[in-house]
Design a protein around this motif. Sequence first.
Motif, PDB file in Angstrom:
ATOM      1  N   HIS A  61      22.578  12.934  25.128  1.00  0.00           N
ATOM      2  CA  HIS A  61      21.684  11.772  25.029  1.00  0.00           C
ATOM      3  C   HIS A  61      20.640  11.809  26.153  1.00  0.00           C
ATOM      4  O   HIS A  61      19.448  11.599  25.912  1.00  0.00           O
ATOM      5  CB  HIS A  61      22.491  10.466  25.085  1.00  0.00           C
ATOM      6  N   LYS A  87      18.003  14.522  25.595  1.00  0.00           N
ATOM      7  CA  LYS A  87      17.018  14.182  24.559  1.00  0.00           C
ATOM      8  C   LYS A  87      15.970  13.210  25.100  1.00  0.00           C
ATOM      9  O   LYS A  87      14.778  13.346  24.817  1.00  0.00           O
ATOM     10  CB  LYS A  87      17.731  13.586  23.339  1.00  0.00           C
ATOM     11  N   SER A 132      11.964  13.980  25.565  1.00  0.00           N
ATOM     12  CA  SER A 132      10.961  13.056  25.026  1.00  0.00           C
ATOM     13  C   SER A 132       9.966  12.657  26.118  1.00  0.00           C
ATOM     14  O   SER A 132       8.752  12.595  25.886  1.00  0.00           O
ATOM     15  CB  SER A 132      11.657  11.816  24.456  1.00  0.00           C
ATOM     16  N   THR A 185      22.348   5.596  22.103  1.00  0.00           N
ATOM     17  CA  THR A 185      21.692   5.839  23.387  1.00  0.00           C
ATOM     18  C   THR A 185      21.129   4.508  23.845  1.00  0.00           C
ATOM     19  O   THR A 185      20.406   3.858  23.101  1.00  0.00           O
ATOM     20  CB  THR A 185      20.521   6.831  23.227  1.00  0.00           C
ATOM     21  N   GLY A 207      18.267   5.051  20.729  1.00  0.00           N
ATOM     22  CA  GLY A 207      18.584   6.247  19.961  1.00  0.00           C
ATOM     23  C   GLY A 207      19.977   6.217  19.367  1.00  0.00           C
ATOM     24  O   GLY A 207      20.794   5.367  19.709  1.00  0.00           O
ATOM     25  N   ILE A 256      15.921   9.828  18.904  1.00  0.00           N
ATOM     26  CA  ILE A 256      15.331   8.751  19.696  1.00  0.00           C
ATOM     27  C   ILE A 256      14.392   7.960  18.792  1.00  0.00           C
ATOM     28  O   ILE A 256      13.559   8.533  18.096  1.00  0.00           O
ATOM     29  CB  ILE A 256      14.564   9.311  20.921  1.00  0.00           C
ATOM     30  N   THR A 257      14.517   6.634  18.814  1.00  0.00           N
ATOM     31  CA  THR A 257      13.713   5.779  17.944  1.00  0.00           C
ATOM     32  C   THR A 257      12.374   5.440  18.591  1.00  0.00           C
ATOM     33  O   THR A 257      12.122   5.764  19.748  1.00  0.00           O
ATOM     34  CB  THR A 257      14.457   4.473  17.640  1.00  0.00           C
TER      35      THR A 257
END
Length: 119
Positions: free
Chosen positions: A28, A31, A35, A85, A97, A106-107
């Motif tokens: 997590h 990521k 990002s 996340t 996320g 990831i949103t």
Amino acid sequence: MKKSQLPLIIGGFVILILVLTNPGLEDHKAKVKASFRKEIKSAIASKTDQESAAAIFGQTLGTAFAETVIDHLITRDNYLLLSLTKLKFDGEPKVIGVGILGNVFITKKIDELHEESKQ
């Protein structure tokens, strides 16, 4: 084996796969860091050549600092089949996320929080 047992066996197999492939906390964090690095690189790409040298230095310094901060602000809620996340923002954890099947997604919520922090 009866036909009525087949859905139970398939369901059990799917649950086992989900549990075994649930990403860990480090996945997590990695990521979110990736990002963040992507956002920094796209911001630098829009700079002129003169601004680029300073921006690259700032990127190096900023990335190292941000990754340390990310390590402390990112948490993971484990629900066995999947994990969430969370980013601690304004003292409150926000879901940014989802981790499932060995992947972390990831949103867009992270972008909303970034814009909110600018205000």
